[in-house]
Write a protein that holds these residues in place. Sequence first.
Motif, PDB file in Angstrom:
ATOM      1  N   ALA A  52     -11.810  -9.638 -35.909  1.00  0.00           N
ATOM      2  CA  ALA A  52     -10.481 -10.252 -35.858  1.00  0.00           C
ATOM      3  C   ALA A  52     -10.323 -11.287 -36.962  1.00  0.00           C
ATOM      4  CB  ALA A  52     -10.258 -10.899 -34.490  1.00  0.00           C
ATOM      5  N   SER A  53      -9.178 -11.280 -37.608  1.00  0.00           N
ATOM      6  CA  SER A  53      -8.961 -12.163 -38.753  1.00  0.00           C
ATOM      7  C   SER A  53      -8.793 -13.627 -38.364  1.00  0.00           C
ATOM      8  CB  SER A  53      -7.727 -11.702 -39.537  1.00  0.00           C
ATOM      9  OG  SER A  53      -6.578 -11.707 -38.709  1.00  0.00           O
ATOM     10  N   ASP A  54      -8.654 -13.910 -37.047  1.00  0.00           N
ATOM     11  CA  ASP A  54      -8.621 -15.307 -36.616  1.00  0.00           C
ATOM     12  C   ASP A  54      -9.986 -15.774 -36.128  1.00  0.00           C
ATOM     13  OD1 ASP A  54      -8.714 -13.857 -34.293  1.00  0.00           O
ATOM     14  OD2 ASP A  54      -6.993 -14.822 -33.338  1.00  0.00           O
ATOM     15  N   ARG A  55     -11.019 -15.020 -36.501  1.00  0.00           N
ATOM     16  CA  ARG A  55     -12.412 -15.442 -36.332  1.00  0.00           C
ATOM     17  C   ARG A  55     -12.997 -15.670 -37.721  1.00  0.00           C
ATOM     18  NH1 ARG A  55     -14.479 -14.022 -31.264  1.00  0.00           N
ATOM     19  NH2 ARG A  55     -12.739 -14.047 -29.774  1.00  0.00           N
ATOM     20  N   ALA A  56     -13.972 -16.545 -37.821  1.00  0.00           N
ATOM     21  CA  ALA A  56     -14.487 -16.926 -39.143  1.00  0.00           C
ATOM     22  C   ALA A  56     -15.045 -15.736 -39.911  1.00  0.00           C
ATOM     23  CB  ALA A  56     -15.548 -18.006 -38.980  1.00  0.00           C
ATOM     24  N   SER A  57     -15.892 -14.940 -39.265  1.00  0.00           N
ATOM     25  CA  SER A  57     -16.471 -13.793 -39.972  1.00  0.00           C
ATOM     26  C   SER A  57     -15.405 -12.761 -40.290  1.00  0.00           C
ATOM     27  CB  SER A  57     -17.583 -13.160 -39.133  1.00  0.00           C
ATOM     28  OG  SER A  57     -17.087 -12.678 -37.897  1.00  0.00           O
ATOM     29  N   GLY A  58     -14.481 -12.554 -39.349  1.00  0.00           N
ATOM     30  CA  GLY A  58     -13.406 -11.588 -39.578  1.00  0.00           C
ATOM     31  C   GLY A  58     -12.507 -11.980 -40.731  1.00  0.00           C
ATOM     32  N   LEU A  59     -12.219 -13.273 -40.853  1.00  0.00           N
ATOM     33  CA  LEU A  59     -11.410 -13.742 -41.974  1.00  0.00           C
ATOM     34  C   LEU A  59     -12.135 -13.467 -43.288  1.00  0.00           C
ATOM     35  CD1 LEU A  59      -9.083 -15.175 -43.331  1.00  0.00           C
ATOM     36  CD2 LEU A  59     -10.140 -17.373 -42.720  1.00  0.00           C
ATOM     37  N   LEU A  60     -13.446 -13.708 -43.324  1.00  0.00           N
ATOM     38  CA  LEU A  60     -14.196 -13.439 -44.536  1.00  0.00           C
ATOM     39  C   LEU A  60     -14.222 -11.940 -44.840  1.00  0.00           C
ATOM     40  CD1 LEU A  60     -15.681 -14.802 -46.802  1.00  0.00           C
ATOM     41  CD2 LEU A  60     -17.768 -14.785 -45.429  1.00  0.00           C
ATOM     42  N   TYR A 105      -5.205 -21.177 -40.049  1.00  0.00           N
ATOM     43  CA  TYR A 105      -6.216 -21.147 -41.098  1.00  0.00           C
ATOM     44  C   TYR A 105      -6.207 -19.788 -41.800  1.00  0.00           C
ATOM     45  CZ  TYR A 105      -8.656 -25.466 -39.676  1.00  0.00           C
ATOM     46  OH  TYR A 105      -8.999 -26.773 -39.405  1.00  0.00           O
ATOM     47  N   ARG A 106      -6.159 -18.726 -41.004  1.00  0.00           N
ATOM     48  CA  ARG A 106      -6.141 -17.367 -41.564  1.00  0.00           C
ATOM     49  C   ARG A 106      -4.941 -17.144 -42.456  1.00  0.00           C
ATOM     50  NH1 ARG A 106      -4.374 -13.784 -37.086  1.00  0.00           N
ATOM     51  NH2 ARG A 106      -2.494 -14.955 -37.608  1.00  0.00           N
ATOM     52  N   ASP A 107      -3.744 -17.472 -41.956  1.00  0.00           N
ATOM     53  CA  ASP A 107      -2.523 -17.231 -42.724  1.00  0.00           C
ATOM     54  C   ASP A 107      -2.554 -17.978 -44.049  1.00  0.00           C
ATOM     55  OD1 ASP A 107      -1.702 -15.690 -40.600  1.00  0.00           O
ATOM     56  OD2 ASP A 107      -0.350 -17.206 -39.755  1.00  0.00           O
ATOM     57  N   ARG A 108      -3.004 -19.232 -43.999  1.00  0.00           N
ATOM     58  CA  ARG A 108      -3.089 -20.028 -45.226  1.00  0.00           C
ATOM     59  C   ARG A 108      -4.109 -19.437 -46.195  1.00  0.00           C
ATOM     60  NH1 ARG A 108      -5.386 -26.138 -45.027  1.00  0.00           N
ATOM     61  NH2 ARG A 108      -7.230 -24.918 -44.453  1.00  0.00           N
ATOM     62  N   ALA A 109      -5.248 -19.014 -45.672  1.00  0.00           N
ATOM     63  CA  ALA A 109      -6.312 -18.478 -46.522  1.00  0.00           C
ATOM     64  C   ALA A 109      -5.882 -17.201 -47.221  1.00  0.00           C
ATOM     65  CB  ALA A 109      -7.564 -18.221 -45.681  1.00  0.00           C
ATOM     66  N   LEU A 110      -5.319 -16.257 -46.473  1.00  0.00           N
ATOM     67  CA  LEU A 110      -4.970 -14.966 -47.060  1.00  0.00           C
ATOM     68  C   LEU A 110      -3.798 -15.090 -48.033  1.00  0.00           C
ATOM     69  CD1 LEU A 110      -5.457 -12.612 -43.973  1.00  0.00           C
ATOM     70  CD2 LEU A 110      -7.038 -13.084 -45.862  1.00  0.00           C
ATOM     71  N   ALA A 111      -2.852 -15.973 -47.724  1.00  0.00           N
ATOM     72  CA  ALA A 111      -1.734 -16.195 -48.648  1.00  0.00           C
ATOM     73  C   ALA A 111      -2.241 -16.839 -49.941  1.00  0.00           C
ATOM     74  CB  ALA A 111      -0.678 -17.081 -47.984  1.00  0.00           C
ATOM     75  N   SER A 112      -3.140 -17.809 -49.804  1.00  0.00           N
ATOM     76  CA  SER A 112      -3.694 -18.481 -50.978  1.00  0.00           C
ATOM     77  C   SER A 112      -4.506 -17.507 -51.830  1.00  0.00           C
ATOM     78  CB  SER A 112      -4.575 -19.652 -50.543  1.00  0.00           C
ATOM     79  OG  SER A 112      -5.201 -20.260 -51.648  1.00  0.00           O
ATOM     80  N   LEU A 113      -5.279 -16.644 -51.169  1.00  0.00           N
ATOM     81  CA  LEU A 113      -6.090 -15.690 -51.914  1.00  0.00           C
ATOM     82  C   LEU A 113      -5.206 -14.702 -52.670  1.00  0.00           C
ATOM     83  CD1 LEU A 113      -8.908 -14.680 -52.609  1.00  0.00           C
ATOM     84  CD2 LEU A 113      -8.822 -13.229 -50.571  1.00  0.00           C
TER      85      LEU A 113
END
Length: 453
Positions: free
Chosen positions: A63-71, A434-442
Amino acid sequence: MADTRSPIQVIGGGLAGTEAAWQIARAGLPVVLHEMRPQKTSPAHHTEHLAELVCSNSFGAMASDRASGLLHHELRQLGSVVIAKADEHAVSAGGALAVDRAIFSQNLTQTLAQHPLIELRRDEVSRIPTEGVVVLATGPLTSPALSEDLSRFTGMEYMSFFDAASPIVVGDSINRDIAFLASRYDRGEAAYLNCPMDKAQYLAFWTALCQAEQAELKDFELETAKFFEGCLPIEEMARRGEDTLRYGPLKPVGIFDARHGDFKDPANREKRPYAVVQLRQEDRAGQLWNMVGFQTNLRWGEQKRVFQMIPGLEETEFVRMGVMHRNTFLNAPQLLETTLQFKQRSTLLAAGQIIGTEGYTAAVAGGWLAGTNAARLARNLAPITLPPVTMGGALFDFISTASPKHFQPMPPNFGIMPELEQRIRVKQERYGAYRDRALASLSAWMNAERSAA
């Protein structure tokens, strides 16, 4: 047209080295990937294949709202070959990204060996090459000769902790009259086999586990061991208290045998297990199962005796016993930049567990960054850093800026992420932000990099 200059050297064919070599070749540059197996074995590996998974077949929560999933999501956007192969060879594991480990590593080995810009050399590198761009990705089991040379180069000894792997058993030897398929709280696909224990069975197992004899640690002393909490031997957990396992890997909450009826029915309360041992599918065919959380340093005979006390595993056949080994890592805050370059030599980079990141996905991310920057350095381009609000960026910023005095391996986690502009109290909503910010920034960062190229 491919670059014809001297190839970049990548030392180590684990997850980080495999990813680094692929990213260098993807950039159009020649690369030599050095892997010492099978010419020289390690205490933990069983095959000669690249990217062999030693402790588990799981890359963590999807899941993308988990740390490993976001990575995972970040690495997919970045074009990681390892995560692409993990997706391709995934096996059922509930909410985790788990793979058929044999096919996964075999396929990655074939993929890299067939690439025209990658030369796979089966040799031990005993000294750090002094010329050209080099990526050091030898992992926590770096050979003694190279370890000594690295110590000379850095002027300091490795730091270390102890890591362990769980046993793997044959699926047909598990008693399915006792073990049952279920997911916690009946959510999603039932991907784990569950072996239930009543209180008497659990206490007998716990007592035997606490009293079981451990294997000798041969070339290093147990009293100097530091255990990484994320991979603590189960016997060490058990010795912390009678209920420690019931709040850890044997947690029974939300797991119920559907053969007893509806788990929500109060009338079935007394049928709920006191503790549960879970097994996760190792291969696509379901022939092999990993004992979740059962990393151990018990003697092999003791493992069989104690683990066969678990209901459903009385006659189980073990194809791999649990093992324990020392993991060594660098004091990254003193030695590395956020770009994963060594401060004292900019053309030498490092990636994987040797830099003090923990977990498979973090190793892949380090390989991606080190490989990408190695290719850039070879072309006289400035190295990059990932946006600090991404999980990868936050992780590499942490290991390069943490306190050197107290540095310990760090897995991906939301605690290292820069704070959100607005405080969100509900944890799941906060992680989603955190996920939304990270993926948008990337995405924005990648678009900017493409425009600048």
